[in-house]
Write an enzyme that holds these catalytic residues in place. Structure first.
Site, PDB file in Angstrom:
ATOM      1  CB  SER A   1      -1.739   0.020   1.228  1.00  0.00           C
ATOM      2  OG  SER A   1      -1.241   1.685   1.328  1.00  0.00           O
TER       3      SER A   1
ATOM      4  CE  LYS B   1      -0.899  -4.496   3.244  1.00  0.00           C
ATOM      5  NZ  LYS B   1      -1.722  -5.686   3.017  1.00  0.00           N
TER       6      LYS B   1
ATOM      7  CE1 TYR C   1      -2.886  -0.056   4.945  1.00  0.00           C
ATOM      8  CE2 TYR C   1      -4.068  -2.753   5.721  1.00  0.00           C
ATOM      9  CZ  TYR C   1      -3.577  -1.169   5.104  1.00  0.00           C
ATOM     10  OH  TYR C   1      -3.890  -1.603   3.615  1.00  0.00           O
TER      11      TYR C   1
HETATM   12  C1  WQD Z   1      -9.516   9.610   1.062  1.00  0.00           C
HETATM   13  C2  WQD Z   1      -9.685  10.983   1.631  1.00  0.00           C
HETATM   14  C3  WQD Z   1     -10.271  11.100   3.619  1.00  0.00           C
HETATM   15  C4  WQD Z   1     -14.315   9.577   4.258  1.00  0.00           C
HETATM   16  C5  WQD Z   1      -7.305   4.365   2.970  1.00  0.00           C
HETATM   17  C6  WQD Z   1      -5.873   3.663   3.448  1.00  0.00           C
HETATM   18  C7  WQD Z   1      -5.114   2.993   2.661  1.00  0.00           C
HETATM   19  C8  WQD Z   1      -6.061   2.151   2.120  1.00  0.00           C
HETATM   20  C9  WQD Z   1      -7.280   3.002   0.853  1.00  0.00           C
HETATM   21  C10 WQD Z   1      -6.122  -0.505   2.607  1.00  0.00           C
HETATM   22  C11 WQD Z   1      -9.316  10.995   2.982  1.00  0.00           C
HETATM   23  C12 WQD Z   1     -11.472  11.731   3.189  1.00  0.00           C
HETATM   24  C13 WQD Z   1     -13.343   9.877   3.576  1.00  0.00           C
HETATM   25  C14 WQD Z   1     -14.900  10.385   4.335  1.00  0.00           C
HETATM   26  C15 WQD Z   1     -13.242  11.790   3.919  1.00  0.00           C
HETATM   27  N1  WQD Z   1      -6.636   1.087   2.026  1.00  0.00           N
HETATM   28  N2  WQD Z   1     -12.598  11.073   3.756  1.00  0.00           N
HETATM   29  N3  WQD Z   1     -14.954  11.847   4.545  1.00  0.00           N
HETATM   30  O1  WQD Z   1      -7.639   7.329   4.065  1.00  0.00           O
HETATM   31  O2  WQD Z   1      -6.027   7.256   1.663  1.00  0.00           O
HETATM   32  O3  WQD Z   1      -6.349   5.230   2.389  1.00  0.00           O
HETATM   33  O4  WQD Z   1      -7.899   3.240   2.754  1.00  0.00           O
HETATM   34  O5  WQD Z   1      -5.398  -0.670   1.549  1.00  0.00           O
HETATM   35  O6  WQD Z   1      -3.691   1.989   3.174  1.00  0.00           O
HETATM   36  O7  WQD Z   1      -4.631   4.884   3.842  1.00  0.00           O
HETATM   37  O8  WQD Z   1      -8.302   6.634   2.566  1.00  0.00           O
HETATM   38  O9  WQD Z   1     -10.974   7.047   1.734  1.00  0.00           O
HETATM   39  O10 WQD Z   1      -9.876   6.517   4.145  1.00  0.00           O
HETATM   40  O11 WQD Z   1      -9.526   8.542   2.272  1.00  0.00           O
HETATM   41  O12 WQD Z   1     -13.321  13.238   3.764  1.00  0.00           O
HETATM   42  O13 WQD Z   1     -16.276  10.073   5.134  1.00  0.00           O
HETATM   43  O14 WQD Z   1     -11.337  10.891   1.806  1.00  0.00           O
HETATM   44  O15 WQD Z   1     -10.325  12.769   4.425  1.00  0.00           O
HETATM   45  O16 WQD Z   1      -8.637  12.537   2.420  1.00  0.00           O
HETATM   46  P1  WQD Z   1      -7.580   6.619   2.549  1.00  0.00           P
HETATM   47  P2  WQD Z   1     -10.240   7.247   2.864  1.00  0.00           P
END
Ligand code: WQD
Length: 339
Positions: free
Chosen positions: A124, A153, A149
């Site tokens: 990741s 990785k 998590y």
């Molecule tokens: C993306 C953006 C949030 C939800 C994580 C893991 C990564 C992978 C993918 C497994 C951020 C914003 C989110 C919401 C929001 N997982 N957001 N409101 O955190 O980039 O990555 O998931 O492999 O390893 O770290 O993904 O989709 O949670 O967030 O504003 O209700 O969307 O702040 O900027 P992230 P995400």
């Protein structure tokens, strides 16, 4: 060539099973269904027009792993099986270290014992932490991960690298995923988050379908074009195809090989841009508000995918519009199936 797909009933695993089959491989799923649904197998059968072989087993069960690999004459492994909820990993680190690292060690143990050489590992972009420069390349120094998590990785990548440095006759590729979104265009498989989604796009589609009342955008005071975070959102089908490209590259390599590839679009989009694209493509208004920042969020990250294109011969084909269209089509299908 028979490929064992651990966690093959999961979001990325199931889409990879489709692309492996399309490319002439024979995928064999091992999944304990602890974080995936059996309905995925039906969806795969509808897409592939035939059943996919699967074993309801935990890949921490070395005996089962060995029996399956022997019985099925497995020649390669794609190791997806892992817990992946960032927030949960902070509350329950031991559960994450035991499962994510333990399962990788057991997969390696069985592969070495049976002489299975080819391994593609699900890593990741989280290993980059908050990078000093973007886009990140595979040589960008990894930083302490923001969660247990992410740390699993990083540790697994080091285990793979050291296994090769020790001279073992394995051929291993680690794929560093950015943010997988969307669903198979047939709407027969897609993301099935359990409970309240932590990821952005499933929360968007559940808000649009009425399961969630409102989307909260976690902060708009970041140093970005519109103040919201930047991520590299990649269509899950493009991500799945990268695993086929990785297996093809491994087939051309000598027996002691380790490499790492970024798997993203190579460009960044802000959270608000995703919301706007979703509204425009699907002709609807999303109910959202700006809320406080989410602790642990990286401000900006997206990947350079030059190496993946040059060395692995892979790059994305789908657009952001495809991703948000397919995600919405899938959410509507889930709602229809519930009726
Ligand atoms: C993306 C953006 C949030 C939800 C994580 C893991 C990564 C992978 C993918 C497994 C951020 C914003 C989110 C919401 C929001 N997982 N957001 N409101 O955190 O980039 O990555 O998931 O492999 O390893 O770290 O993904 O989709 O949670 O967030 O504003 O209700 O969307 O702040 O900027 P992230 P995400």
């Amino acid at each position: 060539m028979k490929i064992l797909v651990t966690g093959g009933a999961g979001f990325i695993g199931s889409h990879t099973v489709v692309e492996l089959t399309n490319a002439g491989y024979e995928p064999v799923i091992i999944d304990n269904f602890n974080n995936s649904e059996k309905t995925v197998l039906k969806g795969l059968r509808r897409i592939l027009k035939r059943p996919v072989k699967y074993y309801e087993k935990d890949c921490n069960d070395v005996k089962a792993l060995e029996q399956i690999c022997k019985k099925e004459n497995i020649e390669g492994v794609i190791h997806f099986a892992a817990y992946k909820a960032v927030g949960e990993s902070v509350e329950k680190p031991l559960k994450y270290y035991e499962n994510n690292i333990g399962s990788t060690l057991k997969v390696l143990e069985v592969m070495l014992k049976l002489g299975i050489k080819n391994l593609v590992f699900s890593s990741s972009c989280t290993v980059y932490g908050q990078p000093d420069e973007i886009p990140v390349t595979e040589d960008t120094p990894r930083k302490p991960a923001a969660s247990p998590y992410g740390n699993t990785k990083t540790i697994c990548e080091d285990i793979l690298r050291d296994t090769i440095t020790a001279g073992n006759p394995l051929k291993i590729i680690a794929l560093r995923y950015f943010n997988p979104i969307g669903a198979h265009p047939s709407a027969n498989i897609g993301e099935l988050p359990r409970g309240v989604p932590s990821n952005l796009v499933p929360f968007i589609t559940q808000t649009a379908i009425g399961i969630r009342q409102k989307l909260t955008v976690f902060g708009n005071d970041y140093n970005t074009s519109d103040g919201t975070n930047v991520r590299d959102f990649i269509h899950v089908v493009d991500l799945a195809k990268a695993h086929v490209s990785a297996l093809k590259l491994l087939a051309t390599q000598q027996d002691n090989y380790y490499n790492v590839f970024n798997v993203g679009t190579g460009k960044g989009n802000t959270v608000l841009e995703i919301i706007k694209a979703f509204e425009k493509v699907n002709k609807l208004k999303l109910n959202y508000e700006i809320g406080p920042r989410r602790p642990g969020d990286v401000e900006k990250i997206y990947g350079s995918v030059e190496k993946s294109e040059k060395v692995m011969g892979w790059k994305t084909e789908k657009t952001l519009e495809d991703s948000v269209r397919d995600a919405w089509r899938w959410e509507k299908k889930i709602a229809k199936n519930k009726k």
